[in-house]
Scaffold this motif. Structure first.
Motif, PDB file in Angstrom:
ATOM      1  N   VAL A  90       0.834  -1.211   0.000  1.00 46.57           N
ATOM      2  CA  VAL A  90       0.000   0.000   0.000  1.00 46.57           C
ATOM      3  C   VAL A  90       0.868   1.261   0.000  1.00 46.57           C
ATOM      4  O   VAL A  90       0.648   2.158  -0.825  1.00 46.57           O
ATOM      5  N   PRO A  91       1.882   1.372   0.867  1.00 46.48           N
ATOM      6  CA  PRO A  91       2.758   2.547   0.768  1.00 46.48           C
ATOM      7  C   PRO A  91       3.496   2.636  -0.573  1.00 46.48           C
ATOM      8  O   PRO A  91       3.705   3.728  -1.091  1.00 46.48           O
ATOM      9  N   PHE A  92       3.884   1.485  -1.150  1.00 50.63           N
ATOM     10  CA  PHE A  92       4.508   1.504  -2.475  1.00 50.63           C
ATOM     11  C   PHE A  92       3.571   2.133  -3.497  1.00 50.63           C
ATOM     12  O   PHE A  92       3.998   2.946  -4.320  1.00 50.63           O
ATOM     13  N   LEU A  93       2.300   1.768  -3.435  1.00 49.47           N
ATOM     14  CA  LEU A  93       1.332   2.332  -4.367  1.00 49.47           C
ATOM     15  C   LEU A  93       1.176   3.831  -4.145  1.00 49.47           C
ATOM     16  O   LEU A  93       1.147   4.609  -5.101  1.00 49.47           O
ATOM     17  N   VAL A  94       1.107   4.248  -2.899  1.00 50.14           N
ATOM     18  CA  VAL A  94       0.991   5.684  -2.595  1.00 50.14           C
ATOM     19  C   VAL A  94       2.213   6.438  -3.123  1.00 50.14           C
ATOM     20  O   VAL A  94       2.086   7.512  -3.721  1.00 50.14           O
ATOM     21  N   LEU A  95       3.408   5.881  -2.926  1.00 49.92           N
ATOM     22  CA  LEU A  95       4.620   6.519  -3.442  1.00 49.92           C
ATOM     23  C   LEU A  95       4.616   6.587  -4.964  1.00 49.92           C
ATOM     24  O   LEU A  95       5.015   7.603  -5.549  1.00 49.92           O
ATOM     25  N   ALA A  96       4.166   5.528  -5.610  1.00 50.66           N
ATOM     26  CA  ALA A  96       4.099   5.528  -7.069  1.00 50.66           C
ATOM     27  C   ALA A  96       3.120   6.589  -7.561  1.00 50.66           C
ATOM     28  O   ALA A  96       3.403   7.305  -8.525  1.00 50.66           O
ATOM     29  N   LEU A  97       1.972   6.699  -6.902  1.00 48.05           N
ATOM     30  CA  LEU A  97       1.003   7.726  -7.295  1.00 48.05           C
ATOM     31  C   LEU A  97       1.581   9.123  -7.088  1.00 48.05           C
ATOM     32  O   LEU A  97       1.368  10.018  -7.902  1.00 48.05           O
ATOM     33  N   GLY A  98       2.329   9.315  -5.996  1.00 46.16           N
ATOM     34  CA  GLY A  98       2.988  10.598  -5.769  1.00 46.16           C
ATOM     35  C   GLY A  98       4.046  10.889  -6.816  1.00 46.16           C
ATOM     36  O   GLY A  98       4.220  12.035  -7.246  1.00 46.16           O
ATOM     37  N   ALA A  99       4.760   9.852  -7.256  1.00 47.29           N
ATOM     38  CA  ALA A  99       5.806  10.030  -8.264  1.00 47.29           C
ATOM     39  C   ALA A  99       5.227  10.453  -9.612  1.00 47.29           C
ATOM     40  O   ALA A  99       5.914  11.106 -10.405  1.00 47.29           O
ATOM     41  N   LEU A 100       3.975  10.121  -9.866  1.00 49.31           N
ATOM     42  CA  LEU A 100       3.350  10.521 -11.127  1.00 49.31           C
ATOM     43  C   LEU A 100       3.282  12.035 -11.260  1.00 49.31           C
ATOM     44  O   LEU A 100       3.240  12.560 -12.371  1.00 49.31           O
ATOM     45  N   ARG A 101       3.293  12.721 -10.143  1.00 47.70           N
ATOM     46  CA  ARG A 101       3.182  14.186 -10.153  1.00 47.70           C
ATOM     47  C   ARG A 101       4.530  14.874 -10.262  1.00 47.70           C
ATOM     48  O   ARG A 101       4.591  16.088 -10.398  1.00 47.70           O
ATOM     49  N   SER A 102       5.621  14.116 -10.171  1.00 42.31           N
ATOM     50  CA  SER A 102       6.954  14.703 -10.168  1.00 42.31           C
ATOM     51  C   SER A 102       7.586  14.641 -11.554  1.00 42.31           C
ATOM     52  O   SER A 102       7.537  13.604 -12.214  1.00 42.31           O
ATOM     53  N   PRO A 103       8.233  15.724 -11.983  1.00 39.70           N
ATOM     54  CA  PRO A 103       8.915  15.698 -13.283  1.00 39.70           C
ATOM     55  C   PRO A 103      10.200  14.868 -13.254  1.00 39.70           C
ATOM     56  O   PRO A 103      10.767  14.585 -14.301  1.00 39.70           O
ATOM     57  N   ARG A 104      10.639  14.455 -12.074  1.00 41.25           N
ATOM     58  CA  ARG A 104      11.866  13.657 -11.965  1.00 41.25           C
ATOM     59  C   ARG A 104      11.685  12.248 -12.496  1.00 41.25           C
ATOM     60  O   ARG A 104      12.650  11.563 -12.785  1.00 41.25           O
ATOM     61  N   TYR A 105      10.448  11.786 -12.575  1.00 36.01           N
ATOM     62  CA  TYR A 105      10.179  10.412 -12.984  1.00 36.01           C
ATOM     63  C   TYR A 105       9.535  10.387 -14.354  1.00 36.01           C
ATOM     64  O   TYR A 105       8.767  11.274 -14.704  1.00 36.01           O
ATOM     65  N   GLY A 106       9.821   9.364 -15.107  1.00 38.10           N
ATOM     66  CA  GLY A 106       9.289   9.228 -16.454  1.00 38.10           C
ATOM     67  C   GLY A 106       7.983   8.467 -16.472  1.00 38.10           C
ATOM     68  O   GLY A 106       7.422   8.090 -15.447  1.00 38.10           O
ATOM     69  N   ARG A 107       7.531   8.180 -17.680  1.00 36.82           N
ATOM     70  CA  ARG A 107       6.235   7.512 -17.843  1.00 36.82           C
ATOM     71  C   ARG A 107       6.254   6.063 -17.372  1.00 36.82           C
ATOM     72  O   ARG A 107       5.209   5.455 -17.202  1.00 36.82           O
ATOM     73  N   GLY A 108       7.444   5.525 -17.131  1.00 37.47           N
ATOM     74  CA  GLY A 108       7.534   4.155 -16.635  1.00 37.47           C
ATOM     75  C   GLY A 108       6.926   3.963 -15.260  1.00 37.47           C
ATOM     76  O   GLY A 108       6.597   2.841 -14.872  1.00 37.47           O
ATOM     77  N   VAL A 109       6.745   5.054 -14.513  1.00 40.19           N
ATOM     78  CA  VAL A 109       6.118   4.950 -13.189  1.00 40.19           C
ATOM     79  C   VAL A 109       4.695   4.428 -13.323  1.00 40.19           C
ATOM     80  O   VAL A 109       4.179   3.769 -12.426  1.00 40.19           O
TER      81      VAL A 109
END
Length: 129
Positions: A90-109
């Motif tokens: 569950v925390p992994f999913l929350v972190l992944a959803l948060g990463a979607l909003r960051s320009p540091r991560y690509g579309r692979g998230v």
């Protein structure tokens, strides 16, 4: 319950082994930067990246082995392990959803969202179904 535990266990063993490969900057850039497009920045281990990768790989291997072994344990112990899996994913999913909003991560998230969501759904089905 057993199919879930064995599946997530072997998945984590495979993930742990894959993390060891990322200790090579060349492989890390190829996998995370070019193939998966997980990160938009060039791949770099930085000052503590290798330490983190060793920790993450060994942790995945340990939890993978625990899940595989738990498939043969008593139902109450299996349920306890499945609840712990849920507490991790569950925390992994929350972190992944948060990463979607960051320009540091690509579309692979975007791959992480259905992957973690799928493990969570199967976990809940095994626990509650």
């Amino acid at each position: 319950m057993e199919p879930f535990l064995v599946s997530i266990g072997w998945y984590n063993v495979a993930a742990g082994l894959a993390l060891f490969a990322l200790l090579s900057p060349r492989i890390g850039q190829k996998v995370l930067g070019e193939w998966c497009r997980l990160t938009a920045a060039p791949y770099s281990l930085g000052d503590h990246g290798a330490l983190w990768l060793w920790w993450a790989a060994l942790t995945n291997l340990f939890f993978g082995a625990v899940n595989v072994l738990a498939a043969g344990w008593e139902p109450a112990a299996q349920r306890a392990i499945a609840w712990l899996d849920l507490a991790v994913y569950v925390p992994f999913l929350v972190l992944a959803l948060g990463a979607l909003r960051s320009p540091r991560y690509g579309r692979g998230v975007w791959v992480a969202v259905p992957l973690f969501g799928g493990w969570i759904a199967w976990n809940l089905h095994a626990l509650l179904g």
